[in-house]
Design an enzyme around this catalytic site. Structure first.
Site: not given
Length: 296
Positions: A64, A108, A141, A158, A161, A165
């Site tokens: 992060h 998100e 997104g 962020d 893989d 989703p």
């Protein structure tokens, strides 16, 4: 030796890693994915989605800090930041440490991840969800960046893989939307997997991003939880000078920001853009593609 429950990661078919489980704190199939949070004696609380480890309390700070402070300090004047994904809250925590930022938007897809991580991984967000500059949007997104009229100075993807989703966050249509959603001089970064084992991810991202950004590269950090070596982060902007800032400039910005980090420092920032030769070779032999298929 007492028998412990073992949890096996399923990212790779022929090899991988396992974790001993002291206590399963939470397990549920959300609207989009299978989520489990458990305790490990070495790594603390561990979160996995669809059989793949996403974060641990022990080493999340490396990931992060590098995903946030590298683009934010390279930009130097960011006011509006967009986080795609990041439901555990740690990316928000690090971005919110920059007091000059005026607005932080997080998109998100899975409201369940946000809810459960606030409860079971509170150290990740560390109260950042209460920051008055923060706005949460529950949306895909790709849809957001292609529908919004807002512009951002830094976009941080962020993503998981490129399976389930997270797959759509590695497509041309997403990268095009991100390029369009950046202000002049803006920076886009994204996690791009462990390059020794997932080299195709970096090659594919480089190929697609190059259609929309004039300067595309990667930087890297070693994060123990992500098996297989260094993790690469995609870097894309229209201004190549932002990737080539000298150490003195970064030291000055770091000092002005008043940050105290556990992994990131300006020297690490400069060095992180040095990539292994096998990756450089792969990137220089990328075939040129005529046209862009937005579905890929």
């Amino acid at each position: 030796m007492s028998q412990k429950e073992l949890w096996y990661e399923t990212l790779h078919a022929n090899f991988g890693q396992y974790f001993s489980v002291e206590n399963v704190l939470f397990r549920e199939k959300t609207e989009h994915q299978d989520l489990v949070i458990f305790e490990n004696p070495e790594l603390g609380r561990v979160m996995a989605l669809d059989g793949v480890v996403q974060t641990t309390e022990r080493d999340e700070f490396i990931y992060h800090e590098m995903m946030t402070h590298v683009p934010l300090l390279a930009h130097g004047q960011a006011k509006k930041v967009l986080i795609i994904g990041g439901g555990d809250g740690a990316m928000l925590r690090e971005v919110s440490r920059h007091k000059n930022i005026e607005q932080i938007t997080m998109v998100e897809i899975d409201a369940g991840v946000v809810e459960f991580c606030r409860q079971y991984l509170p150290n990740h967000s560390a109260g950042a969800y209460d920051d008055p500059r923060f706005k949460l949007v529950i949306d895909d997104g790709v849809n957001f960046v292609n529908q919004t009229t807002e512009k951002f100075d830094v976009i941080i993807s962020d993503c998981t893989d490129p399976i389930g989703p997270g797959e759509s966050l590695f497509t041309s249509v997403f990268y095009e939307g991100c390029a369009r959603s950046l202000n002049e001089g803006g920076i886009f970064v994204a996690q791009n997997g462990v390059c020794f084992l997932q080299q195709d991810e970096a090659v594919n991202s480089h190929n697609k991003l190059s259609h929309y950004f004039s300067d595309v590269s990667f930087y890297q950090a070693a994060i123990p939880t992500y098996y297989g070596g260094i993790m690469t982060f995609a870097w894309a902007t229209q201004n190549p000078a932002l990737r080539q800032l000298d150490l003195a400039t970064l030291q000055n910005r770091f000092a002005q920001a008043g940050l105290a980090c556990r992994y990131y420092n300006p020297a690490i920032h400069v060095g992180s853009f040095a990539l292994p030769q096998y990756l450089l070779d792969a990137l220089t032999t990328i075939p040129k593609v005529i046209g862009v298929d937005s579905s890929e």
